[in-house]
Write an enzyme that holds these catalytic residues in place. Sequence first.
Site, PDB file in Angstrom:
ATOM      1  N   CYS A   1       0.823  -1.210   0.000  1.00 10.35           N
ATOM      2  CA  CYS A   1       0.000   0.000   0.000  1.00 10.35           C
ATOM      3  C   CYS A   1       0.861   1.265   0.000  1.00 10.35           C
ATOM      4  O   CYS A   1       1.480   1.588  -0.993  1.00 10.35           O
ATOM      5  CB  CYS A   1      -0.986  -0.042   1.164  1.00 10.35           C
ATOM      6  SG  CYS A   1      -2.403   1.066   0.935  1.00 10.35           S
TER       7      CYS A   1
ATOM      8  N   GLU B   1      -2.614  -9.152   3.161  1.00 15.34           N
ATOM      9  CA  GLU B   1      -2.973  -9.673   4.488  1.00 15.34           C
ATOM     10  C   GLU B   1      -4.461  -9.568   4.778  1.00 15.34           C
ATOM     11  O   GLU B   1      -4.938 -10.029   5.824  1.00 15.34           O
ATOM     12  CB  GLU B   1      -2.173  -8.928   5.572  1.00 15.34           C
ATOM     13  CG  GLU B   1      -2.694  -7.553   5.950  1.00 15.34           C
ATOM     14  CD  GLU B   1      -2.386  -6.453   4.945  1.00 15.34           C
ATOM     15  OE1 GLU B   1      -2.808  -5.311   5.167  1.00 15.34           O
ATOM     16  OE2 GLU B   1      -1.711  -6.739   3.934  1.00 15.34           O
TER      17      GLU B   1
ATOM     18  N   HIS C   1      -3.905  -5.090  -0.213  1.00  7.46           N
ATOM     19  CA  HIS C   1      -3.502  -5.670   1.069  1.00  7.46           C
ATOM     20  C   HIS C   1      -3.531  -7.187   1.007  1.00  7.46           C
ATOM     21  O   HIS C   1      -4.585  -7.801   1.176  1.00  7.46           O
ATOM     22  CB  HIS C   1      -4.418  -5.181   2.192  1.00  7.46           C
ATOM     23  CG  HIS C   1      -4.201  -3.753   2.558  1.00  7.46           C
ATOM     24  ND1 HIS C   1      -3.343  -3.360   3.568  1.00  7.46           N
ATOM     25  CD2 HIS C   1      -4.703  -2.623   2.029  1.00  7.46           C
ATOM     26  CE1 HIS C   1      -3.339  -2.035   3.644  1.00  7.46           C
ATOM     27  NE2 HIS C   1      -4.147  -1.569   2.721  1.00  7.46           N
TER      28      HIS C   1
END
Length: 358
Positions: free
Chosen positions: A246, A333, A331
């Site tokens: 990001c 994650e 992202h």
Amino acid sequence: MYGALYLEDGTVYEGKGFGFKGTSCGELVFNTSMTGYQEILTDPSYAGQVITMTYPLIGNYGINKTYDEAKKSYAKGMIIKSLCDNPSNFMSEKSLDETMKELEIVGIYGVDTRSITKKIRNNGTMKCVITTEKLNAEEVLEYFSNWRSEDEWMKEVGVKDVCKIDGIGPRVALIDFGAKSNILRNLMKRNCEIIVFPYNASYELIMSVKPDGILLSNGPGNPKCAVEAIEMVRKIMDKIPVFGICLGHQILALAAGGETYKMKFGHRGGNHGVIDLNLNKSFITSQNHGYAVHRESLKATGMIEIFKNLNDDTVEGIEHEYLPVFSVQFHPEGAPGPEDTSYLFDKFIDLIKRGDNK
């Protein structure tokens, strides 16, 4: 409780208030996630922002502190259509309303979130005042005049001192611009020894711990304000593997000689399609960003585009043509949202294990 939203173009939305009683001023954005309101509120990348949730029912499964992405919230407010104050979930510890009181976040509901979202899409992100108080025009204007730009929030939301998480695997230096907890969890799952550095850590300080790799985290604000980090990455990117997520992706692009720009309304939600150009495979990703990398600026930087957004064709990932350096705008994650691209953490670990051969 009364609640209202004042936009800088003069539009006013009146509804009901919830959460913290008071008034805040911030950047008005919207998020298209159907779930994950807790992770969104505690994501440091939302620092200084007032978040409109496009999904109409929020709060229905309550809050469990296990899923916090940070210990506190830096968001300035939340706007929803319908508030569920009687959550149904065996893991729920408290309601959204109770949590927002604790986090001191102002919320309003019972307003036309579709209209607010369309206004942002048509006009771009804008300043707003969210309140549970009855304000006159002069008071609203005073809040607008005292509004603080979000450009340098990264300097506040991360760690202030170096800290360490033990592990038996590769030693990863995590540069904290506002890192989500799930980034740490993904590194810990891969047995990494993690040393977390503040946003402005110097090249010399980072290299003094002899890291095997560098992870540039997510975070809020304008990437061009991360002057120290950009300079550090320029020095380090030809030494050891680097992975950016990001804001970290944007910082890496700037360090390589590329350019970034502020988007009209950004990408925020858990349902953004991207394509991995190396695998020729599409993924649904979690995203939260208001800046992007200029594709044309990557020419002659050595950076190659490896991910592309399927909605608006923006750059979603880059890697160096021969250095072990890469980054993604989304992202991997998740939290909230899909984790289908978590294989990128494995790619990072593989680059570390393979040394300087990509």
